[in-house]
Design a protein around this motif. Sequence first.
Motif, PDB file in Angstrom:
ATOM      1  N   ARG A 134       0.607  -1.162   0.237  1.00 33.01           N
ATOM      2  CA  ARG A 134       0.327  -0.143   0.018  1.00 33.01           C
ATOM      3  C   ARG A 134       0.768   1.177  -0.327  1.00 33.01           C
ATOM      4  NH1 ARG A 134      -3.732  -0.129   4.194  1.00 33.01           N
ATOM      5  NH2 ARG A 134      -4.836  -1.687   4.296  1.00 33.01           N
TER       6      ARG A 134
ATOM      7  N   GLN B  77      -5.545  -3.769  -0.853  1.00 29.63           N
ATOM      8  CA  GLN B  77      -5.753  -4.259   0.306  1.00 29.63           C
ATOM      9  C   GLN B  77      -5.919  -4.553   0.975  1.00 29.63           C
ATOM     10  OE1 GLN B  77      -6.827  -3.899  -2.680  1.00 29.63           O
ATOM     11  NE2 GLN B  77      -8.968  -3.210  -3.813  1.00 29.63           N
TER      12      GLN B  77
ATOM     13  N   ALA C 250     -10.105  -8.342   1.530  1.00 28.22           N
ATOM     14  CA  ALA C 250     -10.336  -7.869   0.805  1.00 28.22           C
ATOM     15  C   ALA C 250      -8.905  -8.535  -0.551  1.00 28.22           C
ATOM     16  CB  ALA C 250     -10.083  -5.862   0.765  1.00 28.22           C
ATOM     17  N   ALA C 251      -8.165  -8.404  -0.074  1.00 28.38           N
ATOM     18  CA  ALA C 251      -7.100  -8.180  -0.855  1.00 28.38           C
ATOM     19  C   ALA C 251      -7.372  -9.765  -0.617  1.00 28.38           C
ATOM     20  CB  ALA C 251      -5.584  -8.540   0.489  1.00 28.38           C
TER      21      ALA C 251
END
Lengths: 347, 347
Positions: free
Chosen positions: B202, B221, B225-226
């Motif tokens: 990120r 993410q 979510a990743a």
Amino acid sequence: MRATVIHGPNDVRVEEVPDAAVREPGDAVVRTVLACICGSDLWAYRGVAKRTPGQRIGHEFLGVVEEVGADVTSVRVGDLVVAPFVWSDGTCEFCREGLHTSCPRGGFWGTPGSDGGQGEAVRVPYADGTLVRLPAEAAGDERLLTALLALSDVMATGHHAALAARVRPGATVAVVGDGAVGLCGVLAARRLGAERIVALGRHPARTDIARRFGATDVVAQRGEAAVEAVRELTGGHGAHAVLEAVGTEESMRTAISIARDGGAVGYVGVPHGGSAGVDVQQMFNRNVTLAGGVAPARAYLPELLADVLAGVIDPSPVFDRSVPLDGVPEGYRAMDERTALKVRVTF
Amino acid sequence: MRATVIHGPNDVRVEEVPDAAVREPGDAVVRTVLACICGSDLWAYRGVAKRTPGQRIGHEFLGVVEEVGADVTSVRVGDLVVAPFVWSDGTCEFCREGLHTSCPRGGFWGTPGSDGGQGEAVRVPYADGTLVRLPAEAAGDERLLTALLALSDVMATGHHAALAARVRPGATVAVVGDGAVGLCGVLAARRLGAERIVALGRHPARTDIARRFGATDVVAQRGEAAVEAVRELTGGHGAHAVLEAVGTEESMRTAISIARDGGAVGYVGVPHGGSAGVDVQQMFNRNVTLAGGVAPARAYLPELLADVLAGVIDPSPVFDRSVPLDGVPEGYRAMDERTALKVRVTF
């Protein structure tokens, strides 16, 4: 027809159920000739693995094709066939790669809505992808049929453990677990050329089979004492390849501890100990690999079948008791109480 | 001489220590030219990994041989050399197999009684087994020297992760962690022929380097979510090979979850989350392999060195700040606060 149904912990019954029938064009119906009870069935029997009351049970069987759907091309009515413990379509990318257990259309015998192996007949979805034909002559040879039944799960699973543990010619191998899968792991390791095979087990009837299958050493201790014993047998280093065929926290801990630095643990015992036995710090420091899982028996069937037919391997000694279908509940009790190693069901 | 000493959490100091000297006939003394601070040093700096107050620290360095013991034959005074982050005898069976980190005579720089890499000079045990000569011309090329410094640990460790994850030509790869090791993992995966490389990270400054190193996609993410994002990028299946370069429970959980069925996670992040993130049930069901550990950098040095010299790979961009020896405490603070990716120490 009659089939085995699980109603709850310690409660399997042989009951009248709807006849197996072709529902989809790719289905076949197989009339069971031989089936058996698996160590992993005991997780359900003991209530550790949850089942919906009324589910069928059993996932190892061979039999004769009784009916085929319109699309089935690889087997015909009357063929003697063996089924792996997971059905699969045989055409998806996972099946093509040999990981049939990840087929998106695949499934386990006995899941709600499907037949189980411990019954008079089984509806087989994706028959072309799932079933493997056996030579008709095998039908008359009970020893051979019994050996072929093992290909449905235990022998294929032992082979998977050996591959996952990277057994190679000359390797030193250790096998944790003297159940039918562990014993088949010994046989698989020998078949792959292992030079030394240490079987961990404390039941003489089982370790005798291990020796017959190729074990060069037997370690009866458990836990830390087992780790020490294996290290002593292997010049202090441990085994290149360790087959874990139990699935408890303790067995996983032992398996990792007896692996040589840079070695691998091939685990096929359905994990019921969570990750507590997976000592990642130890694995990290010593570069021990953890591989394995649910065995794609379908992928291994052709080569193992060829070797059984050629007499190279004979896993039949893992079956030490036979019951007729009505005796299945008694078979579960015997395996649960460890008075039987693996129970065969005859029809 | 002056060297970095760790006295406790958040307390590293550059102090006067006894001069590095040859003690055994196989020793060499290397005068440090470049060193650096490792993400794994931060575990000690933060007090998560215990250290005896007064221990030296630092395990990545290259320099010039200043003195050699009577038995040393592979390096001479004046040679430019790089050291892997573990010393090893080079002759035992593990060293011969390429698992130098399991050498029974091996050890880590900075362990009590040994010099650390973040100092003016280092006594190198088993110099013949440990040190790798660099071309003398490299001394004048700061960019090249910096790239070569990465071979001491991060580049070798990224390569180890890629090998453990079984990166092959054409593979889809995911890399968890945008630290220097994760970025080198991207570079290693590209070098091994990965077709698609998804970098999870990120920090734009870092993911920019990931793209430069060969990442084809970036997922910012985290957690669930990743996992979803990677699955979306990979046709729902996940990555064949996942490199885990963090070592926390969450990163391990993510790594296993984004592996394709039948794929492998190569983990090189020093595990600080215990086994909680190792979801064995998921690994079992999907046949995901967990491999890796402490990288035998010495084994990989020759081939990686050749590729750095040939310009095939250049890991130098992972160093984004330089400090002189006296600036080491400031370097730790910068890496701890994530204002620096990886700090180089010049002498």
